[in-house]
Design a protein around this motif. Structure first.
Motif, PDB file in Angstrom:
ATOM      1  N   ASP A  83     -14.126  17.399   5.477  1.00 38.55           N
ATOM      2  CA  ASP A  83     -14.117  18.706   6.148  1.00 38.55           C
ATOM      3  C   ASP A  83     -13.192  18.751   7.357  1.00 38.55           C
ATOM      4  OD1 ASP A  83     -15.547  17.262   8.031  1.00 38.55           O
ATOM      5  OD2 ASP A  83     -17.106  18.778   8.289  1.00 38.55           O
ATOM      6  N   SER A  84     -12.711  17.609   7.829  1.00 42.03           N
ATOM      7  CA  SER A  84     -11.828  17.597   8.998  1.00 42.03           C
ATOM      8  C   SER A  84     -10.347  17.458   8.625  1.00 42.03           C
ATOM      9  CB  SER A  84     -12.222  16.449   9.940  1.00 42.03           C
ATOM     10  OG  SER A  84     -11.990  15.209   9.312  1.00 42.03           O
ATOM     11  N   ALA A  85     -10.058  17.346   7.338  1.00 43.88           N
ATOM     12  CA  ALA A  85      -8.673  17.120   6.919  1.00 43.88           C
ATOM     13  C   ALA A  85      -7.983  18.440   6.576  1.00 43.88           C
ATOM     14  CB  ALA A  85      -8.633  16.190   5.710  1.00 43.88           C
ATOM     15  N   ASN A  90       0.842  -1.190   0.000  1.00 45.61           N
ATOM     16  CA  ASN A  90       0.000   0.000   0.000  1.00 45.61           C
ATOM     17  C   ASN A  90       0.877   1.239   0.000  1.00 45.61           C
ATOM     18  OD1 ASN A  90       0.416   0.779   2.918  1.00 45.61           O
ATOM     19  ND2 ASN A  90      -0.438  -1.251   3.158  1.00 45.61           N
ATOM     20  N   ALA A  91       0.293   2.303  -0.467  1.00 42.67           N
ATOM     21  CA  ALA A  91       0.976   3.587  -0.494  1.00 42.67           C
ATOM     22  C   ALA A  91       0.007   4.643  -0.015  1.00 42.67           C
ATOM     23  CB  ALA A  91       1.459   3.912  -1.906  1.00 42.67           C
ATOM     24  N   THR A  92       0.511   5.577   0.753  1.00 43.21           N
ATOM     25  CA  THR A  92      -0.267   6.741   1.170  1.00 43.21           C
ATOM     26  C   THR A  92       0.328   7.940   0.461  1.00 43.21           C
ATOM     27  OG1 THR A  92      -0.610   5.749   3.352  1.00 43.21           O
ATOM     28  CG2 THR A  92      -1.059   8.101   3.137  1.00 43.21           C
ATOM     29  N   VAL A  93      -0.516   8.656  -0.261  1.00 41.90           N
ATOM     30  CA  VAL A  93      -0.062   9.844  -0.991  1.00 41.90           C
ATOM     31  C   VAL A  93      -1.017  10.996  -0.693  1.00 41.90           C
ATOM     32  CG1 VAL A  93       1.045   8.573  -2.872  1.00 41.90           C
ATOM     33  CG2 VAL A  93      -1.348   9.206  -3.070  1.00 41.90           C
ATOM     34  N   TYR A  94      -0.498  12.199  -0.846  1.00 41.31           N
ATOM     35  CA  TYR A  94      -1.381  13.352  -0.742  1.00 41.31           C
ATOM     36  C   TYR A  94      -2.283  13.364  -1.962  1.00 41.31           C
ATOM     37  CZ  TYR A  94       1.198  15.168   3.210  1.00 41.31           C
ATOM     38  OH  TYR A  94       1.762  15.315   4.438  1.00 41.31           O
ATOM     39  N   GLN A 139      -5.461  12.943   1.995  1.00 39.92           N
ATOM     40  CA  GLN A 139      -4.541  11.836   1.722  1.00 39.92           C
ATOM     41  C   GLN A 139      -5.345  10.667   1.187  1.00 39.92           C
ATOM     42  OE1 GLN A 139      -2.200  10.862   5.207  1.00 39.92           O
ATOM     43  NE2 GLN A 139      -2.306  12.973   5.902  1.00 39.92           N
ATOM     44  N   GLU A 140      -4.721   9.911   0.300  1.00 41.77           N
ATOM     45  CA  GLU A 140      -5.391   8.731  -0.245  1.00 41.77           C
ATOM     46  C   GLU A 140      -4.533   7.500  -0.048  1.00 41.77           C
ATOM     47  OE1 GLU A 140      -6.006   9.023  -4.533  1.00 41.77           O
ATOM     48  OE2 GLU A 140      -4.402  10.481  -4.649  1.00 41.77           O
ATOM     49  N   GLU A 141      -5.208   6.379   0.144  1.00 41.68           N
ATOM     50  CA  GLU A 141      -4.557   5.081   0.322  1.00 41.68           C
ATOM     51  C   GLU A 141      -4.715   4.292  -0.970  1.00 41.68           C
ATOM     52  OE1 GLU A 141      -3.015   3.786   3.127  1.00 41.68           O
ATOM     53  OE2 GLU A 141      -3.284   5.703   4.153  1.00 41.68           O
ATOM     54  N   ILE A 142      -3.607   3.837  -1.507  1.00 44.04           N
ATOM     55  CA  ILE A 142      -3.596   3.018  -2.720  1.00 44.04           C
ATOM     56  C   ILE A 142      -3.136   1.620  -2.310  1.00 44.04           C
ATOM     57  CG2 ILE A 142      -2.647   2.762  -5.053  1.00 44.04           C
ATOM     58  CD1 ILE A 142      -4.146   5.433  -4.625  1.00 44.04           C
ATOM     59  N   SER A 143      -3.896   0.596  -2.667  1.00 47.46           N
ATOM     60  CA  SER A 143      -3.508  -0.789  -2.389  1.00 47.46           C
ATOM     61  C   SER A 143      -3.093  -1.447  -3.698  1.00 47.46           C
ATOM     62  CB  SER A 143      -4.671  -1.567  -1.782  1.00 47.46           C
ATOM     63  OG  SER A 143      -5.082  -0.971  -0.575  1.00 47.46           O
ATOM     64  N   PHE A 144      -2.167  -2.412  -3.605  1.00 46.59           N
ATOM     65  CA  PHE A 144      -1.705  -3.080  -4.819  1.00 46.59           C
ATOM     66  C   PHE A 144      -1.182  -4.473  -4.501  1.00 46.59           C
ATOM     67  CE2 PHE A 144       1.875  -0.684  -3.123  1.00 46.59           C
ATOM     68  CZ  PHE A 144       2.936  -1.580  -3.182  1.00 46.59           C
ATOM     69  N   THR A 145      -1.077  -5.268  -5.553  1.00 42.10           N
ATOM     70  CA  THR A 145      -0.378  -6.548  -5.503  1.00 42.10           C
ATOM     71  C   THR A 145       0.783  -6.458  -6.484  1.00 42.10           C
ATOM     72  OG1 THR A 145      -1.728  -7.540  -7.246  1.00 42.10           O
ATOM     73  CG2 THR A 145      -2.488  -7.835  -4.961  1.00 42.10           C
ATOM     74  N   ALA A 146       1.723  -7.385  -6.366  1.00 46.98           N
ATOM     75  CA  ALA A 146       2.864  -7.421  -7.281  1.00 46.98           C
ATOM     76  C   ALA A 146       3.244  -8.867  -7.541  1.00 46.98           C
ATOM     77  CB  ALA A 146       4.050  -6.659  -6.681  1.00 46.98           C
ATOM     78  N   THR A 147       3.923  -9.097  -8.654  1.00 47.94           N
ATOM     79  CA  THR A 147       4.336 -10.459  -8.978  1.00 47.94           C
ATOM     80  C   THR A 147       5.794 -10.739  -8.635  1.00 47.94           C
ATOM     81  OG1 THR A 147       4.863  -9.830 -11.257  1.00 47.94           O
ATOM     82  CG2 THR A 147       2.651 -10.714 -10.833  1.00 47.94           C
ATOM     83  N   ASP A 148       6.593  -9.671  -8.452  1.00 40.58           N
ATOM     84  CA  ASP A 148       8.003  -9.896  -8.162  1.00 40.58           C
ATOM     85  C   ASP A 148       8.630  -8.622  -7.613  1.00 40.58           C
ATOM     86  OD1 ASP A 148      10.369 -11.339  -7.962  1.00 40.58           O
ATOM     87  OD2 ASP A 148      10.772 -11.379 -10.122  1.00 40.58           O
ATOM     88  N   TYR A 149       9.797  -8.777  -7.021  1.00 38.49           N
ATOM     89  CA  TYR A 149      10.606  -7.636  -6.601  1.00 38.49           C
ATOM     90  C   TYR A 149      12.066  -8.024  -6.746  1.00 38.49           C
ATOM     91  CZ  TYR A 149      12.428  -9.631  -2.320  1.00 38.49           C
ATOM     92  OH  TYR A 149      13.120 -10.405  -1.430  1.00 38.49           O
TER      93      TYR A 149
END
Length: 155
Positions: free
Chosen positions: A126-128, A65-69, A132-142
């Motif tokens: 309204d409270s932020a 997962n990644a958190t990005v603005y 920020q957004e959360e991106i989820s992912f899978t991968a096949t290799d690293y």
């Protein structure tokens, strides 16, 4: 007993990340957090007469997962391309950890076969102070392209 000196700990924000999608390399300038995990897939192994169930590794699964603005357009562009063409673009990430204050150098990790599995399309809050957004992912290799080295001095 030797121990790591504080000067060689890695500052979490010291690094950078890139995403390659459809041949376009984009620095993830709004990245707050990135995590990739390897989950060892296992199967139970039982034997008649044994009181202990054993575990046998049978494969790996990579998720992250990644958190990005909010306002980083690269992820929505991927979704829009898939929606428009029916073909999910080939995606990879490259993550570089490198704190110039540490003597352990830097580590560069490439993540291949990425499929984004959760992508926010629109948001308001309204409270932020900063969305920020959360991106989820899978991968096949690293692959670790460059490893850290041992610290130059231990305590």
């Amino acid at each position: 007993m030797s121990y790591l000196l504080a000067q060689d700990s890695l500052r979490g924000a010291a690094g950078k990340a890139f995403m390659t999608s459809s041949g376009e390399n984009t620095e993830l300038f709004g990245l707050k957090k990135f995590e990739l995990y390897a989950e060892v897939q296992t199967a139970e192994f039982k034997v008649v007469g044994a009181l202990v169930d054993q575990t046998k590794p049978k494969g790996l699964k990579y998720t992250g997962n990644a958190t990005v603005y909010y306002g980083t357009p690269a992820f929505r562009k991927v979704l829009e391309e898939y929606k428009r063409t029916g073909r999910f673009p080939e995606i990879s990430f490259q993550i570089e950890n490198g704190d110039p204050g540490s003597t352990v150098g830097k580590q560069i990790t490439a993540v291949y076969g990425v499929v984004l599995t959760k992508i926010p399309i629109a948001m308001l809050d309204d409270s932020a102070d900063s969305l920020q957004e959360e991106i989820s992912f899978t991968a096949t290799d690293y692959e670790t392209l460059q490893h850290f080295v041992a610290p130059s001095k231990l305590g």
